[in-house]
Design a protein around this motif. Structure first.
Motif, PDB file in Angstrom:
ATOM      1  N   ALA A  12       0.830  -1.201   0.000  1.00 45.72           N
ATOM      2  CA  ALA A  12       0.000   0.000   0.000  1.00 45.72           C
ATOM      3  C   ALA A  12       0.863   1.249   0.000  1.00 45.72           C
ATOM      4  CB  ALA A  12      -0.921   0.002   1.219  1.00 45.72           C
ATOM      5  N   SER A  13       0.383   2.263  -0.688  1.00 46.68           N
ATOM      6  CA  SER A  13       1.061   3.555  -0.707  1.00 46.68           C
ATOM      7  C   SER A  13       0.876   4.234   0.652  1.00 46.68           C
ATOM      8  CB  SER A  13       0.466   4.443  -1.805  1.00 46.68           C
ATOM      9  OG  SER A  13      -0.841   4.853  -1.423  1.00 46.68           O
ATOM     10  N   PRO A  14       1.689   5.245   0.952  1.00 43.97           N
ATOM     11  CA  PRO A  14       1.480   5.990   2.194  1.00 43.97           C
ATOM     12  C   PRO A  14       0.068   6.581   2.295  1.00 43.97           C
ATOM     13  CG  PRO A  14       3.650   6.480   1.309  1.00 43.97           C
ATOM     14  CD  PRO A  14       2.927   5.663   0.261  1.00 43.97           C
ATOM     15  N   ALA A  15      -0.492   7.070   1.186  1.00 40.06           N
ATOM     16  CA  ALA A  15      -1.849   7.631   1.202  1.00 40.06           C
ATOM     17  C   ALA A  15      -2.876   6.558   1.549  1.00 40.06           C
ATOM     18  CB  ALA A  15      -2.185   8.271  -0.148  1.00 40.06           C
ATOM     19  N   ALA A  16      -2.704   5.338   1.008  1.00 36.03           N
ATOM     20  CA  ALA A  16      -3.632   4.243   1.313  1.00 36.03           C
ATOM     21  C   ALA A  16      -3.495   3.820   2.768  1.00 36.03           C
ATOM     22  CB  ALA A  16      -3.379   3.065   0.382  1.00 36.03           C
ATOM     23  N   LEU A  17      -2.267   3.747   3.270  1.00 34.56           N
ATOM     24  CA  LEU A  17      -2.069   3.376   4.677  1.00 34.56           C
ATOM     25  C   LEU A  17      -2.710   4.401   5.617  1.00 34.56           C
ATOM     26  CD1 LEU A  17       1.601   2.077   4.540  1.00 34.56           C
ATOM     27  CD2 LEU A  17      -0.495   0.712   4.835  1.00 34.56           C
ATOM     28  N   GLU A  18      -2.615   5.675   5.265  1.00 32.30           N
ATOM     29  CA  GLU A  18      -3.249   6.722   6.076  1.00 32.30           C
ATOM     30  C   GLU A  18      -4.775   6.581   6.033  1.00 32.30           C
ATOM     31  OE1 GLU A  18      -3.671  11.555   6.014  1.00 32.30           O
ATOM     32  OE2 GLU A  18      -1.763  10.691   5.342  1.00 32.30           O
ATOM     33  N   ALA A  19      -5.332   6.319   4.857  1.00 34.47           N
ATOM     34  CA  ALA A  19      -6.785   6.137   4.718  1.00 34.47           C
ATOM     35  C   ALA A  19      -7.259   4.917   5.504  1.00 34.47           C
ATOM     36  CB  ALA A  19      -7.164   6.005   3.246  1.00 34.47           C
ATOM     37  N   ASP A  87      -3.697   2.146  -3.566  1.00 38.57           N
ATOM     38  CA  ASP A  87      -3.466   3.587  -3.520  1.00 38.57           C
ATOM     39  C   ASP A  87      -4.816   4.290  -3.373  1.00 38.57           C
ATOM     40  OD1 ASP A  87      -2.028   5.961  -3.544  1.00 38.57           O
ATOM     41  OD2 ASP A  87      -1.307   5.744  -5.599  1.00 38.57           O
ATOM     42  N   VAL A  88      -4.806   5.599  -3.409  1.00 35.92           N
ATOM     43  CA  VAL A  88      -6.005   6.412  -3.263  1.00 35.92           C
ATOM     44  C   VAL A  88      -6.135   7.310  -4.478  1.00 35.92           C
ATOM     45  CG1 VAL A  88      -7.073   8.244  -1.870  1.00 35.92           C
ATOM     46  CG2 VAL A  88      -5.871   6.355  -0.751  1.00 35.92           C
ATOM     47  N   GLY A  89      -7.365   7.426  -4.995  1.00 31.18           N
ATOM     48  CA  GLY A  89      -7.646   8.305  -6.126  1.00 31.18           C
ATOM     49  C   GLY A  89      -8.742   9.297  -5.769  1.00 31.18           C
ATOM     50  N   GLU A  90      -8.859  10.333  -6.574  1.00 28.55           N
ATOM     51  CA  GLU A  90      -9.888  11.355  -6.367  1.00 28.55           C
ATOM     52  C   GLU A  90     -11.240  10.853  -6.844  1.00 28.55           C
ATOM     53  OE1 GLU A  90      -9.498  14.317  -4.828  1.00 28.55           O
ATOM     54  OE2 GLU A  90      -7.434  13.743  -4.418  1.00 28.55           O
ATOM     55  N   GLY A  91     -12.292  11.256  -6.161  1.00 35.33           N
ATOM     56  CA  GLY A  91     -13.656  10.901  -6.550  1.00 35.33           C
ATOM     57  C   GLY A  91     -14.272   9.913  -5.581  1.00 35.33           C
ATOM     58  N   ALA A  99     -15.369   4.638   1.394  1.00 36.77           N
ATOM     59  CA  ALA A  99     -14.524   5.699   0.837  1.00 36.77           C
ATOM     60  C   ALA A  99     -13.144   5.665   1.493  1.00 36.77           C
ATOM     61  CB  ALA A  99     -15.176   7.057   1.057  1.00 36.77           C
ATOM     62  N   ALA A 100     -12.175   6.220   0.795  1.00 33.13           N
ATOM     63  CA  ALA A 100     -10.811   6.323   1.318  1.00 33.13           C
ATOM     64  C   ALA A 100     -10.582   7.699   1.924  1.00 33.13           C
ATOM     65  CB  ALA A 100      -9.807   6.053   0.204  1.00 33.13           C
ATOM     66  N   GLY A 101     -11.652   8.366   2.256  1.00 34.29           N
ATOM     67  CA  GLY A 101     -11.594   9.720   2.784  1.00 34.29           C
ATOM     68  C   GLY A 101     -12.614  10.568   2.045  1.00 34.29           C
ATOM     69  N   GLU A 102     -12.750  11.796   2.426  1.00 29.54           N
ATOM     70  CA  GLU A 102     -13.711  12.709   1.801  1.00 29.54           C
ATOM     71  C   GLU A 102     -13.409  12.875   0.313  1.00 29.54           C
ATOM     72  OE1 GLU A 102     -17.047  15.005   1.764  1.00 29.54           O
ATOM     73  OE2 GLU A 102     -16.228  14.143   3.601  1.00 29.54           O
ATOM     74  N   GLY A 103     -14.332  12.410  -0.534  1.00 29.78           N
ATOM     75  CA  GLY A 103     -14.169  12.550  -1.982  1.00 29.78           C
ATOM     76  C   GLY A 103     -13.053  11.716  -2.571  1.00 29.78           C
ATOM     77  N   LYS A 104     -12.712  10.589  -1.922  1.00 33.56           N
ATOM     78  CA  LYS A 104     -11.612   9.739  -2.409  1.00 33.56           C
ATOM     79  C   LYS A 104     -12.032   8.275  -2.402  1.00 33.56           C
ATOM     80  CE  LYS A 104      -8.090  12.940  -0.976  1.00 33.56           C
ATOM     81  NZ  LYS A 104      -6.920  13.197  -0.224  1.00 33.56           N
ATOM     82  N   HIS A 105     -11.377   7.487  -3.221  1.00 33.88           N
ATOM     83  CA  HIS A 105     -11.640   6.049  -3.287  1.00 33.88           C
ATOM     84  C   HIS A 105     -10.324   5.292  -3.416  1.00 33.88           C
ATOM     85  CE1 HIS A 105     -11.400   7.264  -7.542  1.00 33.88           C
ATOM     86  NE2 HIS A 105     -10.958   6.036  -7.757  1.00 33.88           N
ATOM     87  N   PHE A 106     -10.369   4.005  -3.105  1.00 39.16           N
ATOM     88  CA  PHE A 106      -9.181   3.162  -3.254  1.00 39.16           C
ATOM     89  C   PHE A 106      -9.053   2.727  -4.707  1.00 39.16           C
ATOM     90  CE2 PHE A 106     -10.153   2.568   1.281  1.00 39.16           C
ATOM     91  CZ  PHE A 106      -8.905   2.837   1.821  1.00 39.16           C
ATOM     92  N   ILE A 107      -7.819   2.637  -5.163  1.00 43.02           N
ATOM     93  CA  ILE A 107      -7.514   2.114  -6.493  1.00 43.02           C
ATOM     94  C   ILE A 107      -6.348   1.141  -6.355  1.00 43.02           C
ATOM     95  CG2 ILE A 107      -8.311   4.151  -7.742  1.00 43.02           C
ATOM     96  CD1 ILE A 107      -5.365   4.987  -8.054  1.00 43.02           C
ATOM     97  N   THR A 108      -6.147   0.318  -7.366  1.00 43.46           N
ATOM     98  CA  THR A 108      -4.947  -0.515  -7.385  1.00 43.46           C
ATOM     99  C   THR A 108      -4.147  -0.193  -8.632  1.00 43.46           C
ATOM    100  OG1 THR A 108      -6.246  -2.327  -8.319  1.00 43.46           O
ATOM    101  CG2 THR A 108      -5.708  -2.485  -6.006  1.00 43.46           C
ATOM    102  N   ARG A 109      -2.878  -0.181  -8.426  1.00 40.73           N
ATOM    103  CA  ARG A 109      -1.915  -0.078  -9.518  1.00 40.73           C
ATOM    104  C   ARG A 109      -1.186  -1.421  -9.504  1.00 40.73           C
ATOM    105  NH1 ARG A 109      -2.321   5.295 -10.338  1.00 40.73           N
ATOM    106  NH2 ARG A 109      -2.547   6.658  -8.537  1.00 40.73           N
TER     107      ARG A 109
END
Length: 130
Positions: A12-19, A87-91, A99-109
């Motif tokens: 997981a990316s740092p943003a995903a770990l935080e979410a 990771d985390v993406g917008e939307g 959700a992965a946070g306000e206005g965010k969603h999880f994605i995979t790369r």
């Protein structure tokens, strides 16, 4: 690449770990499932832990942020030499995913690598038979 050095099948990316940490603090443990569904399977689903019943053919890739990450068994056969990067993406999230946070969603790369073999899923009732 040295084949004896094997990388985790999922990270997981740092943003995903935080979410994930925020979700766990707010709701308790969560789990992830990478299906072969929408967007060519690029959007993992995040649920409260245990809300999704994992099938006998599904595969536990590993853990991210202390939470289980499963993949559809058929998709695993195609992607088993690929490391998934949460990771985390917008939307807003699609479907029933948290959700992965306000206005965010999880994605995979993904990236091709010599990944550790995934562990077969152990059914909870099977683990209690000992």
């Amino acid at each position: 690449m040295d084949e004896s050095v094997r990388e985790p099948a999922v990270v997981a990316s740092p943003a995903a770990l935080e979410a994930i940490a925020t979700l766990v603090a707010e709701r308790g443990r969560v789990m992830f499932f990478q299906s072969g569904g929408c967007c060519d399977g690029s959007l993992p689903m995040c649920f409260p832990d245990g809300e999704l019943i994992v099938g006998d053919r599904d595969v536990l890739l590993g853990e991210v942020g202390g939470c289980a990450f499963h993949i559809d068994g058929r998709q695993y056969e195609v992607w088993k030499h690929t490391q998934l990067i949460l990771d985390v993406g917008e939307g807003e999230p699609e479907g029933f995913s948290l959700a992965a946070g306000e206005g965010k969603h999880f994605i995979t790369r993904s990236r091709v690598c010599a990944c550790e073999p995934a562990r077969p899923r152990i059914r909870r009732e099977d683990s209690r038979k000992s």
